[in-house]
Design a protein around this motif. Structure first.
Motif, PDB file in Angstrom:
ATOM      1  N   ALA A 162    -100.561 113.962 -26.706  1.00 49.15           N
ATOM      2  CA  ALA A 162    -100.286 113.926 -25.264  1.00 49.15           C
ATOM      3  C   ALA A 162     -99.661 112.594 -24.862  1.00 49.15           C
ATOM      4  O   ALA A 162     -98.762 112.546 -24.010  1.00 49.15           O
ATOM      5  CB  ALA A 162    -101.576 114.172 -24.484  1.00 49.15           C
ATOM      6  N   GLU A 163    -100.137 111.513 -25.472  1.00 51.09           N
ATOM      7  CA  GLU A 163     -99.584 110.189 -25.167  1.00 51.09           C
ATOM      8  C   GLU A 163     -98.123 110.107 -25.604  1.00 51.09           C
ATOM      9  O   GLU A 163     -97.276 109.583 -24.882  1.00 51.09           O
ATOM     10  CB  GLU A 163    -100.402 109.109 -25.877  1.00 51.09           C
ATOM     11  CG  GLU A 163     -99.920 107.695 -25.610  1.00 51.09           C
ATOM     12  CD  GLU A 163    -100.784 106.661 -26.311  1.00 51.09           C
ATOM     13  OE1 GLU A 163    -101.350 105.802 -25.614  1.00 51.09           O
ATOM     14  OE2 GLU A 163    -100.899 106.712 -27.561  1.00 51.09           O
ATOM     15  N   TRP A 164     -97.820 110.638 -26.798  1.00 51.67           N
ATOM     16  CA  TRP A 164     -96.428 110.631 -27.274  1.00 51.67           C
ATOM     17  C   TRP A 164     -95.539 111.470 -26.358  1.00 51.67           C
ATOM     18  O   TRP A 164     -94.432 111.057 -26.008  1.00 51.67           O
ATOM     19  CB  TRP A 164     -96.337 111.151 -28.708  1.00 51.67           C
ATOM     20  CG  TRP A 164     -94.958 110.974 -29.283  1.00 51.67           C
ATOM     21  CD1 TRP A 164     -94.486 109.913 -29.996  1.00 51.67           C
ATOM     22  CD2 TRP A 164     -93.861 111.889 -29.146  1.00 51.67           C
ATOM     23  NE1 TRP A 164     -93.168 110.097 -30.306  1.00 51.67           N
ATOM     24  CE2 TRP A 164     -92.753 111.309 -29.799  1.00 51.67           C
ATOM     25  CE3 TRP A 164     -93.705 113.134 -28.537  1.00 51.67           C
ATOM     26  CZ2 TRP A 164     -91.505 111.933 -29.869  1.00 51.67           C
ATOM     27  CZ3 TRP A 164     -92.462 113.761 -28.596  1.00 51.67           C
ATOM     28  CH2 TRP A 164     -91.374 113.166 -29.254  1.00 51.67           C
ATOM     29  N   VAL A 165     -96.012 112.643 -25.970  1.00 51.56           N
ATOM     30  CA  VAL A 165     -95.229 113.513 -25.072  1.00 51.56           C
ATOM     31  C   VAL A 165     -94.950 112.804 -23.747  1.00 51.56           C
ATOM     32  O   VAL A 165     -93.835 112.847 -23.225  1.00 51.56           O
ATOM     33  CB  VAL A 165     -95.980 114.850 -24.845  1.00 51.56           C
ATOM     34  CG1 VAL A 165     -95.329 115.644 -23.708  1.00 51.56           C
ATOM     35  CG2 VAL A 165     -95.986 115.673 -26.142  1.00 51.56           C
ATOM     36  N   LYS A 166     -95.961 112.131 -23.221  1.00 53.30           N
ATOM     37  CA  LYS A 166     -95.798 111.401 -21.957  1.00 53.30           C
ATOM     38  C   LYS A 166     -94.777 110.278 -22.083  1.00 53.30           C
ATOM     39  O   LYS A 166     -93.971 110.047 -21.175  1.00 53.30           O
ATOM     40  CB  LYS A 166     -97.143 110.843 -21.516  1.00 53.30           C
ATOM     41  CG  LYS A 166     -97.095 110.062 -20.211  1.00 53.30           C
ATOM     42  CD  LYS A 166     -98.474 109.525 -19.844  1.00 53.30           C
ATOM     43  CE  LYS A 166     -98.426 108.697 -18.561  1.00 53.30           C
ATOM     44  NZ  LYS A 166     -99.781 108.157 -18.217  1.00 53.30           N
ATOM     45  N   ASN A 167     -94.777 109.594 -23.218  1.00 54.25           N
ATOM     46  CA  ASN A 167     -93.895 108.451 -23.421  1.00 54.25           C
ATOM     47  C   ASN A 167     -92.488 108.835 -23.876  1.00 54.25           C
ATOM     48  O   ASN A 167     -91.615 107.967 -23.989  1.00 54.25           O
ATOM     49  CB  ASN A 167     -94.503 107.488 -24.453  1.00 54.25           C
ATOM     50  CG  ASN A 167     -95.765 106.826 -23.950  1.00 54.25           C
ATOM     51  OD1 ASN A 167     -95.988 106.709 -22.751  1.00 54.25           O
ATOM     52  ND2 ASN A 167     -96.608 106.391 -24.876  1.00 54.25           N
ATOM     53  N   ASN A 168     -92.281 110.117 -24.153  1.00 51.08           N
ATOM     54  CA  ASN A 168     -90.965 110.586 -24.632  1.00 51.08           C
ATOM     55  C   ASN A 168     -90.506 111.785 -23.812  1.00 51.08           C
ATOM     56  O   ASN A 168     -90.045 112.789 -24.352  1.00 51.08           O
ATOM     57  CB  ASN A 168     -91.056 110.938 -26.121  1.00 51.08           C
ATOM     58  CG  ASN A 168     -91.287 109.719 -26.992  1.00 51.08           C
ATOM     59  OD1 ASN A 168     -90.355 109.061 -27.442  1.00 51.08           O
ATOM     60  ND2 ASN A 168     -92.556 109.411 -27.222  1.00 51.08           N
ATOM     61  N   ALA A 226     -87.912 112.333 -21.933  1.00 44.77           N
ATOM     62  CA  ALA A 226     -86.510 112.753 -22.034  1.00 44.77           C
ATOM     63  C   ALA A 226     -86.291 113.653 -23.246  1.00 44.77           C
ATOM     64  O   ALA A 226     -85.607 114.687 -23.163  1.00 44.77           O
ATOM     65  CB  ALA A 226     -85.602 111.529 -22.103  1.00 44.77           C
ATOM     66  N   THR A 227     -86.875 113.275 -24.370  1.00 45.69           N
ATOM     67  CA  THR A 227     -86.751 114.091 -25.582  1.00 45.69           C
ATOM     68  C   THR A 227     -87.406 115.451 -25.392  1.00 45.69           C
ATOM     69  O   THR A 227     -86.818 116.492 -25.729  1.00 45.69           O
ATOM     70  CB  THR A 227     -87.405 113.369 -26.775  1.00 45.69           C
ATOM     71  OG1 THR A 227     -86.715 112.146 -27.019  1.00 45.69           O
ATOM     72  CG2 THR A 227     -87.360 114.229 -28.025  1.00 45.69           C
ATOM     73  N   VAL A 228     -88.594 115.467 -24.835  1.00 45.68           N
ATOM     74  CA  VAL A 228     -89.335 116.712 -24.629  1.00 45.68           C
ATOM     75  C   VAL A 228     -88.582 117.638 -23.676  1.00 45.68           C
ATOM     76  O   VAL A 228     -88.507 118.860 -23.902  1.00 45.68           O
ATOM     77  CB  VAL A 228     -90.741 116.411 -24.095  1.00 45.68           C
ATOM     78  CG1 VAL A 228     -91.462 117.703 -23.702  1.00 45.68           C
ATOM     79  CG2 VAL A 228     -91.556 115.654 -25.145  1.00 45.68           C
ATOM     80  N   ASN A 229     -88.009 117.076 -22.621  1.00 47.27           N
ATOM     81  CA  ASN A 229     -87.271 117.899 -21.656  1.00 47.27           C
ATOM     82  C   ASN A 229     -86.063 118.583 -22.287  1.00 47.27           C
ATOM     83  O   ASN A 229     -85.692 119.700 -21.895  1.00 47.27           O
ATOM     84  CB  ASN A 229     -86.843 117.055 -20.457  1.00 47.27           C
ATOM     85  CG  ASN A 229     -88.014 116.726 -19.545  1.00 47.27           C
ATOM     86  OD1 ASN A 229     -89.044 117.396 -19.568  1.00 47.27           O
ATOM     87  ND2 ASN A 229     -87.870 115.684 -18.733  1.00 47.27           N
TER      88      ASN A 229
END
Length: 308
Positions: A182-188, A190-193
């Protein structure tokens, strides 16, 4: 569409089918008493310093099979490949590194040990461990029709070894896998979108993902689960199994997919037997590597040096 976990006769039959073709080659070596080696290595040779042992992982893993082949190709007849698990291997490495003692382990990239410790691969002049691998996303046949949103995201999912190692290291340092993901998703963001752009949410539909208990696959599967749940509103079940049941589950439709297929070497046998029954969405990560790894403080550079 089949649901549920990897239980029942279908999986059992699939496993027995795979036993012959996918098991680690050769019979397990007998345990030898410490220092009981018949070679002529000098007392201060690398072999003598590590008791002629290479610390391995799960028996039957592709990396173990490749290491057994390397031991034959390099004529390491006095050496022993110690079977265990990924956790046992990294525990032994962590202790040896702390004490600045020599150790040789079966290694792969991405792995958090290369971020936490100064490590190096031993050169493989004979190319036994093969070229760099890729990690592929594999889904059951029919997923595109049944779950188009999940299929579209899984087809888009792709990241780097550096991304994966960040999640792996956070888990190794004490974070729960779901929290690190969850922390990685929050910090990335733009990539996730980009992964989910234009994909319609599924609003509560269920999805099952299988994975093996490797640090790398724990990281990637938790990230995928987080995105599916947060961005696409799926309810995701994760099923931790061995490599054989993972492939059997996807090929039989009991599992929707996995992002944990190491190809072309590590899971080669499974792909040859079951590839026709699954859909390969291609690599989600490139730049992987397999081989024998040692701490950088060790004065050794090649597998050939182990014979000295």
């Amino acid at each position: 569409m089949k649901k549920g976990t990897l239980k029942g006769m279908a999986v059992a039959l699939g496993l027995s089918m795979l036993m012959a073709g996918c098991a680690s080659g050769g019979a397990p070596q007998e345990n030898k008493p410490a220092g009981d080696n018949t070679g002529t290595a000098a007392p201060n040779s690398v072999g003598a310093l590590v008791d002629h042992k290479i610390i391995g992982i799960d028996p039957g893993a592709g990396l173990m099979k490749a290491t057994e082949k390397a031991m034959k190709e390099y004529d390491l007849k006095d050496w022993e490949l110690v079977e265990g698990s990924s956790a046992a291997m990294t525990a032994a490495l962590t202790q040896a590194y702390k004490d600045k003692k020599p150790i040789i382990v079966t290694g792969w990239t991405p792995h958090w040990m290369f971020s936490k410790f100064e490590m190096k691969y031993l050169e493989d002049p004979k190319g036994v461990f093969g070229k760099d691998e890729q990690i592929h996303t594999i889904v059951r046949k029919g997923l595109k029709e049944d779950q188009p949103s999940a299929y579209a995201f899984l087809d888009n999912f792709s990241w780097t070894p550096e991304d994966m190692e960040k999640v792996m290291l956070a888990i190794q340092e004490g974070k729960k896998p779901e929290d690190a993901a969850a922390e990685w998703v929050k910090n990335n963001e733009a990539t996730v979108n980009k992964w989910v752009e234009g994909i319609q949410p599924a609003e509560g539909k269920k999805l099952t993902l299988a994975y093996v208990a490797w640090d790398s696959e724990i990281a990637s599967t938790n990230v995928v689960k987080t995105v599916l749940e947060q961005k696409l509103k799926y309810k995701v079940e994760m099923s931790q199994v061995e490599a054989g049941p993972m492939w059997v589950g996807v090929s039989g439709g009991d599992v929707d997919g996995m992002v944990a297929a190491w190809l072309p070497t590590t899971h080669e046998d499974y792909f040859k037997k079951l590839g026709k029954d699954v859909e390969d969405l291609g690599p989600n990560l490139t730049g992987t590597k397999l081989g024998l790894a040692v701490p950088s403080y060790m004065d050794i550079n090649s597998i050939e040096d182990l014979k000295k």
